[in-house]
Design a protein around this motif. Structure first.
Motif, short mmCIF file in Angstrom:
data_model
loop_
_atom_site.label_atom_id
_atom_site.label_comp_id
_atom_site.label_asym_id
_atom_site.label_seq_id
_atom_site.Cartn_x
_atom_site.Cartn_y
_atom_site.Cartn_z
N PRO A 68 4.15 -8.20 -6.73
CA PRO A 68 2.90 -8.10 -5.96
C PRO A 68 3.12 -8.10 -4.45
CG PRO A 68 2.70 -9.74 -7.71
CD PRO A 68 4.15 -9.36 -7.64
N GLU A 79 2.24 -5.11 -2.24
CA GLU A 79 0.89 -4.78 -1.76
C GLU A 79 0.72 -5.16 -0.29
OE1 GLU A 79 -1.45 -3.01 -3.18
OE2 GLU A 79 -0.20 -2.72 -4.95
N GLU A 80 1.58 -6.06 0.21
CA GLU A 80 1.47 -6.46 1.61
C GLU A 80 1.78 -5.32 2.57
OE1 GLU A 80 3.96 -9.84 2.24
OE2 GLU A 80 2.91 -11.10 0.77
N ALA A 98 1.17 -2.06 1.68
CA ALA A 98 0.51 -0.87 1.12
C ALA A 98 -0.10 0.00 2.20
CB ALA A 98 -0.55 -1.29 0.10
N ASP A 99 -0.86 -0.59 3.12
CA ASP A 99 -1.57 0.21 4.11
C ASP A 99 -0.60 0.88 5.08
OD1 ASP A 99 -3.98 -0.46 2.97
OD2 ASP A 99 -4.39 -2.11 4.35
N PRO A 143 0.16 1.85 -7.48
CA PRO A 143 0.15 0.42 -7.17
C PRO A 143 1.57 -0.15 -7.06
CG PRO A 143 -1.21 0.92 -9.11
CD PRO A 143 -0.42 2.14 -8.80
N LEU A 144 1.63 -1.34 -6.42
CA LEU A 144 2.86 -2.12 -6.36
C LEU A 144 4.02 -1.25 -5.86
CD1 LEU A 144 2.31 -4.05 -9.72
CD2 LEU A 144 1.75 -4.82 -7.40
N ARG A 192 7.91 3.07 -1.39
CA ARG A 192 7.31 1.83 -0.88
C ARG A 192 8.32 0.67 -0.96
NH1 ARG A 192 1.67 -1.23 -2.52
NH2 ARG A 192 1.04 0.88 -3.10
#
Length: 467
Positions: free
Chosen positions: A106, A109-110, A112-113, A131-132, A138
């Motif tokens: 998880p 997600e920090e 993600a943007d 995601p993730l 990512r």
């Protein structure tokens, strides 16, 4: 006594099959396709890592131990690494510079943007924003930003199958089925690295590209001594697991014949041949894979194995037509989604309606119905045509195939009688495409008017839990 100067007679193939949930070694006969022996272990996270990480050393130790235990190991002439996607290893000459990241952390997600702002458009890469860490880019972005000193030491970025081939041979390679698997690093249409990979310099970390079936080298002397394998044992570059399942069907069919392979396990991955890659729904987990022959391949996915277990339980009971009849009579429905990891209904919270009175077999029947409905939706999203072939655990389910055929009258569905499509694809690579043809069994559709009504309602009905 092994003669190191002569390759083994009537050689066998060892398939290193590293899934998300389990690691497996299979020894098979390429002439017959028969699986002669296998050993399996569950994958566990690496203890003490600074983030959720794969225990690469434990997987390697298992594989070397299994190779040592394999009967007739001196007859193994070729090793084929097969592994799941969204996984890469950063290495220098000595080994890993950072633990191999698990795409389900998880913490990803920090970023993600900030990562979304840097990545290329779906039209360029055929890779949706997932995601993730399901976009490998990512993960690389996160590691480079959070661990810059360690990242700077990396000489190579290797996809998961090629990391295994490197560990066996000391020869580094890149390969397109894993590079083109929703990584954000590849342009399927042009067969080159993405603008993102070029801007960030990540392309320079990827070793020279090899075809999945290319021999990258012979096993290192230390590997031969530790395992008892023949010193001339060849190691192939390796392949992404769902692409391995797809490959043997592509090779067995006329070039222009449309068909679909549903590769099942932790994920259900649908790869379609004979349909265009344009018009895919980025926001519904459709993407463009690259197959072992380099062709862009429309794909849809959902975490089918996990979702089945969420509905039926971790140790599901067998279910048959009578159990399905009770599910339909009760009006029981499983609404998507039960895993927050993509799929055709992202951002939805799954729940079961009218399932209170179902026993264990009824829950299994409900889960099979859910998987069939999800696959049916994914097939429509792809515009898929031709026979649908189900590989892996879902092919052993008594209801999923007949339900998928019954939901769309006229759809041809066949079940693979081989235990693992990944092994068949690996044998095709090891044999230059001459492996035995897949063994398929056509299914008889479940014809029930209640399915037609449910199909329509399921696509337009509630998508969030009530109350």
């Amino acid at each position: 006594m092994i003669d190191p100067a002569r390759p083994p007679a009537a050689p066998l193939v060892a398939v290193l099959d590293i899934g998300k949930t389990n690691a497996k070694l299979v020894v098979a006969d390429p002439a017959t396709g028969e699986e002669l022996w296998q050993e399996t272990r569950p994958n566990r996270p690496l203890a003490g890592a600074p983030y959720l990480a794969i225990d690469a050393a434990a997987i390697e130790a298992f594989l070397l131990g299994a190779l040592s235990n394999a009967p007739e190991r001196e007859r193994i002439g070729t090793i084929v690494p097969v592994a799941h996607g969204a996984c890469g290893a950063l290495v220098d000459e000595a080994g890993l510079v950072l633990p191999v990241m698990d795409y389900e952390d998880p913490v990803l997600e920090e970023v993600a943007d900030e990562y979304r702002a840097e990545r290329d458009a779906f039209a360029v890469t055929g890779s949706p924003f997932l995601p993730l860490g399901l976009n490998l880019g990512r993960q690389i972005h996160f590691l480079e930003r959070r661990f810059p000193a360690a990242f700077a030491r990396a000489r190579h970025l290797m996809m998961w199958p090629q990391y295994l081939s490197w560990r066996l041979t000391d020869v580094a390679a890149g390969e397109v089925t894993s590079l083109g698997c929703h990584t954000d690093l590849w342009e399927p249409a042009t067969g080159r690295f993405s603008p993102l990979a070029l801007r960030r310099g990540w392309d320079r970390l990827v070793p020279p590209l090899k075809a999945a079936g290319d021999v990258v080298g012979r096993i290192a002397p230390g590997i031969a001594a530790a395992t008892g394998l023949h010193p001339q044992t060849a190691v192939l570059a390796g392949i992404h697991d769902s692409n391995a399942s797809f490959l043997r069907h592509r090779l067995a069919r006329p070039k222009d014949e449309p068909f679909v392979v549903i590769s099942s396990g932790t994920w259900a991955v649908l790869l379609a041949s004979g349909v265009p890659v344009s018009g895919l729904s980025e926001d519904r987990d459709c993407l463009v894979n690259v197959d072992a022959l380099g062709a862009p391949t429309p794909t849809a996915r959902f975490m089918g194995g996990r979702e089945f277990a969420a509905i039926a339980g971790e140790a599901p009971a067998p279910a048959g037509p009578g159990d399905l009849d009770r599910v339909l009579a009760a009006g029981a429905v499983a609404w998507p989604s039960f895993v927050a990891a993509g799929g055709p209904f992202p951002g939805r919270q799954g729940f079961v309606e009218n399932g209170e009175g179902l026993d264990a077999a009824g829950r299994s029947a409900l889960a099979a119905l859910y998987i069939a409905l999800m696959a049916d939706t994914s097939l429509d999203l792809l515009g898929a045509r031709g026979t649908v072939v189900i590989e892996g655990p879902f092919a052993d389910n008594a209801l999923i195939g007949p339900l998928l055929a019954g939901l769309h009258p006229g759809r041809s569905v066949a079940l693979s009688r081989d235990r693992a499509g990944t092994v068949g694809g690996a044998l095709a690579l090891a044999s230059g495409g001459r492996a035995p043809e897949p063994r398929l069994r056509a299914v008889e559709p479940i014809s029930d008017p209640r399915l037609t009504a449910l199909r329509s309602r399921w696509r337009t009905g509630p998508r969030v839990a009530v109350g």
